[in-house]
Structure formats: structure tokens, C-alpha cells
Write an enzyme that holds these catalytic residues in place. Structure first.
Site, PDB file in Angstrom:
ATOM      1  N   CYS A   6       0.891  -1.029   0.099  1.00  0.00           N
ATOM      2  CA  CYS A   6      -0.095  -0.178   0.041  1.00  0.00           C
ATOM      3  C   CYS A   6       0.522   1.339   0.110  1.00  0.00           C
ATOM      4  O   CYS A   6       1.633   1.478  -1.076  1.00  0.00           O
ATOM      5  CB  CYS A   6      -0.823   0.059   1.008  1.00  0.00           C
ATOM      6  SG  CYS A   6      -2.386   0.967   0.877  1.00  0.00           S
ATOM      7  N   HIS A  66      -3.679  -5.580   1.235  1.00  0.00           N
ATOM      8  CA  HIS A  66      -3.267  -5.910   2.459  1.00  0.00           C
ATOM      9  C   HIS A  66      -3.792  -7.392   2.790  1.00  0.00           C
ATOM     10  O   HIS A  66      -4.839  -7.795   2.074  1.00  0.00           O
ATOM     11  CB  HIS A  66      -4.112  -5.018   3.556  1.00  0.00           C
ATOM     12  CG  HIS A  66      -3.618  -3.734   3.372  1.00  0.00           C
ATOM     13  ND1 HIS A  66      -2.528  -3.164   4.251  1.00  0.00           N
ATOM     14  CD2 HIS A  66      -4.263  -2.769   2.904  1.00  0.00           C
ATOM     15  CE1 HIS A  66      -2.251  -2.171   3.789  1.00  0.00           C
ATOM     16  NE2 HIS A  66      -3.422  -1.491   3.402  1.00  0.00           N
TER      17      HIS A  66
END
Length: 505
Positions: free
Chosen positions: A336, A443
Site C-alpha cells: 500500500c 493487505h
């Protein structure tokens, strides 16, 4: 059968409220009660995306898992994600509500209370027992008039209240008796007793302490829970993360050394919990004080403020040290915000993260990120396509504000096949041609056993280690066993019968 709501409040932060709620959720689930967790307002950078695409705090996700439930935004209707020392991104019922400083947030309290109670009522209609969690200390006197989550919530829910205190940090009498004497008469009537958490040593030596607390407050101490060294459950508090900092011991040559950068705005560090449980892996959280010399894999984690953390890396010298580590053949993964940092530049023309319009990245991947005004929050199913020897399917979730464009050689890391249950065919992430450096927006990658174990086996072989024969860990099974161990621990040391009596209607 309906039960009176039960609320777990704290004498301070990091005293174990979240863990006690998780334990009680598992205990009452084992007894056949349909139980759900609830926290009106949570402040954390560790969050999760529900199957519907809503964002919520990680602690309530863990508690939902303990209760055997799929997480839902009603379990945490307000999430505050700090983006500076004075402001937070406010998530209300799973969606971005705005970026606010404290005073502006307080002005929205009447509307926010309505949202909180709507979520609480929906849960109450669906489950027999709701176990609520407070935040920080229940008696922060300067904050009480704007309180949404402690005794104000207990009053709205008419909940029976237990107060948790941490004896390990010292001052347990001030924490329990002091808290009691700061309560209003109405708050005292709701308080049913105390749980003393994180006790070390011979419990009989504290019998006099129990008598003192009970005499001074006229409330029972319902349990003395031992310090649980062997339990490994996800944490979301930054205090818990600080305890993980560079816990390295022994030789660097007999195991895989994985380093995670401890960024100032680090988020979703629970991504790496599965790696900590693998045999033959030593995972450390690193800042500028620590060497990268013997790190076999360096991970740049998610961050709530990519540009600010980029500036931090430059200001501490880590920026140049990471580039040197990569130049010497080091392996890197960015998740991310960490993926964005690995790229050439991060642009913020809308001022999403602050006043810096553009900042040069590490330049280790040929990608350029532009911050967007709309947040991406989605669960995904994907398959690894850009990592040699690793083509496993993975499940995970995305939480990001940026759009990343590929501007040089390499290949996508994953092909997303499904988003929020809808078939898709989208590329995610980017990898160097040799797969040594890569990043992704997904994630939860390391929760996927096959993907994680293949990655670790490849790292072991590259280092000349024999992969552990016991590296067949099912992380889901491991978590379930931890919930059961936690429930057993709390059953042995807390008077569950008295708690059951408190919640009988």
C-alpha cells in the site's frame, strides 16, 4: 434469549480491554449465546475492509472472529485514523466522513451519536448479547462532555460495566480506587466490578490487594488474569507495536531475518502477524537506529501519510540506506503506502495528505502515484502472476487514496479476479523484472498460507537455509487456537458466573 449489554471499560490505554472483550465473546459463543462486539468510536491506524466494502477498526474484527462472526461496520460505527498530531480522518459507518481536528469533530457530535445508536440498535436486534468496549481511560475529565464511547455509551445502552486495570504497569490501586472516586453517582451504579489484568507471580500474594480494592469501592474484583506470555493475538494499539521494536536475539545466520520499517504513520501492521508465527523467521520492526545489513527481506508497510513518511525517511537518513540496501541486492516488498514509497514520485495535487504537492520516492520501482480524492475500500480475490515460482491465489483487501501508474520495465504482481464479489480482471502492483523488489495495494497477503510459505521457502533457499519442515502453519487454525486458549485462561481466572448474573434480564 436477550441479555443486558455488558461493557468493558479501562482505567487507561493498553490495559487489555480489547483482549478481555475478545475472550468474553469466545466464552459466550462457546456457551451457545449469539454474541457480538461493539465499540462506538475507535482510534487506530489498523483497519479492515468488510465484505460490503466498509472500513472498521481491527480490534473489532478480532472480536468478531472470536465470536464466530463476519465483521460488520455496525460493530465499530466510528473510526478515527490519525493523519497528523492534531487531526484525523473520520470514518462513519464504514465510509470517509471527512478530515477533522478535535474541535470540528466535537461539533458533529449530535449527528454522530445518532449514527452510533443506529448501529447499536441494529446489532441489538440481531444478537442476544452485545459486549461493548470503551476507549482509553473511562475518566478523562477534560474529555467527558464530548464522550461518545465510555460511560456516555454505557448509559445509552444501559450496560453493566466492568473496569479493567493493568497491574503490570504499577499503580493498580490508583487505577481502580482512583477511577471509582472520579465517577458520578449514576456511573457508580452501572459499575459492577473490576478485572485486574496482566498479573505476574503468586496470586495469593495479592489477596490483601483485592480486599483493599473491594473495601474502598464496595465493588468486587471478579478476576486476576495472569500475564499471558504465550498468547499471540492481533493488536492495534501503537503502544503494542512499540514493544515489538527490533526484538532480535541469536545469530542472524540461522534463520530468515525480516525487517518491517517502523514508519511514523504505520498502518495495518497486523499484515505481518502471520510471518511472526512461522518457524525459522525472525521479524523485527526497525527505525533509523538499526542496521539493514543482515536483513533478508525489508518490508515497507502501509502508512496513513505517505508523503510525510517519505520526508521522515529522508530526514533520518533511512532513505539513502534503503537505496544502498537495494543496490547491494537486498529484497524489498512494499504494501500500500510502502508500495507508493518504492516508486519514483508521489504526487498530491489535491492536498489529500497535506501541503506538499509532490515528493520524490525511492525510485526502486518504475511507478508514479497520484493521490486521489476518493478512497478505495474493497475486498479482493487475486492470483500472483508476476513472482517467479509463486502463482498462488490470495484473498485480501485494499484501503488507499492513491492511483499508481507504471512507467517502466517489470510486470504486475497480481491479477485481481474479484472485487466485492463481482468478477474483475485488473492488474495490481508492480515488480522488478527479477522479482526482487515488488509492491502491491493488497493487505492481508501473508494470511494466505500457500503464498506466504512459498515466499519464505524461496527466501530460505536464496540464503542457503533448509526450509523448516514444520512450515505448514495454517494461520486461520492458529488464530482459532489462540482464541480458545484465551477463553480458557479467562474462564480459569475470572468469575464468569457472576458476570452471567450481571447480564441476566
Amino acid at each position: 434469549m436477550k441479555y443486558r449489554p455488558l461493557m468493558i471499560l479501562g482505567a487507561g490505554s493498553d490495559v487489555g480491554k480489547s483482549i478481555i472483550v475478545a475472550a468474553l465473546c469466545r466464552i459466550f459463543r462457546q456457551e451457545g449465546i449469539r454474541v457480538a462486539p461493539f465499540k462506538a468510536q475507535n482510534m487506530a491506524l489498523n483497519s479492515f475492509i468488510t465484505p460490503e466494502g466498509g472500513e472498521m477498526g481491527r480490534a473489532q474484527v478480532v472480536q468478531a472472529q472470536a465470536a464466530g462472526l463476519t465483521p460488520h461496520i455496525d460493530m465499530n460505527p466510528i473510526l478515527l485514523k490519525p493523519c497528523s498530531d492534531v487531526g484525523s480522518q473520520v470514518i462513519v459507518q464504514g465510509k470517509v466522513y471527512g478530515n477533522m481536528a478535535a474541535q470540528e469533530y466535537y461539533r458533529h457530535k449530535p449527528r454522530l451519536v445518532q449514527k452510533v445508536m443506529t448501529s447499536f440498535r441494529r446489532l441489538s436486534e440481531s444478537y442476544e448479547l452485545i459486549i461493548l468496549e470503551g476507549a482509553g481511560s473511562a475518566v478523562e475529565l477534560n474529555l467527558k462532555k464530548n464522550d461518545l464511547v465510555n460511560f456516555s455509551m454505557a448509559k445509552r445502552a444501559n450496560a453493566a460495566v466492568l473496569l479493567v486495570a493493568d497491574i503490570d504497569r504499577g499503580g493498580v490501586f490508583a487505577a481502580t480506587i482512583g477511577t471509582f472516586h472520579l465517577l458520578t453517582p449514576k456511573e457508580r451504579r452501572l459499575l459492577g466490578g473490576f478485572i485486574i489484568n496482566k498479573f505476574r507471580g503468586d496470586a495469593t500474594l495479592f489477596q490483601e490487594g483485592v480486599r483493599i480494592i473491594e473495601t474502598r469501592t464496595r465493588r468486587p474484583v471478579l478476576g486476576l488474569v495472569p500475564f499471558a506470555r504465550d498468547l499471540n493475538l492481533p493488536q492495534e494499539d501503537s503502544v503494542a507495536l512499540d514493544r515489538k521494536m527490533c526484538q532480535r536475539s541469536g545469530s542472524d545466520n540461522d534463520c530468515l531475518n525480516i525487517g518491517v520499517l517502523r514508519l511514523p504513520h504505520i498502518s495495518n501492521y497486523t499484515d505481518f502477524d502471520p510471518l511472526e508465527q512461522e518457524p525459522g523467521v525472525r521479524l523485527s520492526y526497525l527505525d533509523q537506529r538499526y542496521s539493514l545489513k543482515n536483513i533478508d527481506l525489508l518490508i515497507l508497510p502501509g502508512t496513513k501519510n505517505t508523503i510525510s513518511d517519505l520526508l521522515h525517511l529522508k530526514g533520518t537518513g533511512l532513505f539513502s540506506r534503503i537505496k544502498e540496501y537495494a543496490a547491494l541486492g537486498g529484497r524489498l516488498i512494499g504494501i500500500c503506502g510502502g508500495y507508493q514509497i518504492l516508486g519514483q514520485v508521489v504526487k498530491d495535487p489535491l492536498g489529500v495528505e497535506g501541503e506538499t504537492p509532490e515528493e520524490e520516492g525511492l525510485g526502486l520501482l518504475p511507478v508514479v502515484t497520484t493521490m486521489a480524492g476518493e478512497k478505495t475500500t474493497t475486498q479482493v480475490e487475486a492470483r500472483a502472476v508476476g513472482l517467479p515460482g509463486n502463482d498462488h491465489r490470495v484473498s485480501g483487501y485494499e484501503i488507499h487514496m492513491g492511483l499508481t501508474e507504471m512507467v517502466g520495465p517489470g510486470q504486475p504482481v497480481f491479477e485481481i479476479n474479484e472485487r466485492l464479489g463481482v468478477a474483475e480482471h485488473l492488474a495490481d502492483g508492480w515488480s522488478s523484472p527479477d522479482g526482487r523488489i515488488w509492491g502491491s495495494y493488497i493487505h492481508g497477503l501473508f494470511d494466505n498460507d500457500g503464498f506466504r510459505q512459498t515466499l519464505l521457502r524461496q527466501l530460505s533457499e536464496a540464503k542457503g537455509l533448509i526450509p523448516s519442515s514444520s512450515s505448514d502453519l495454517s494461520f486461520t487454525d492458529f488464530q482459532e487456537s489462540q482464541f480458545d486458549q484465551l477463553a480458557d485462561l479467562v474462564r480459569r481466572h475470572v468469575d464468569i458466573d457472576r458476570i452471567r448474573g450481571m447480564i441476566q434480564v
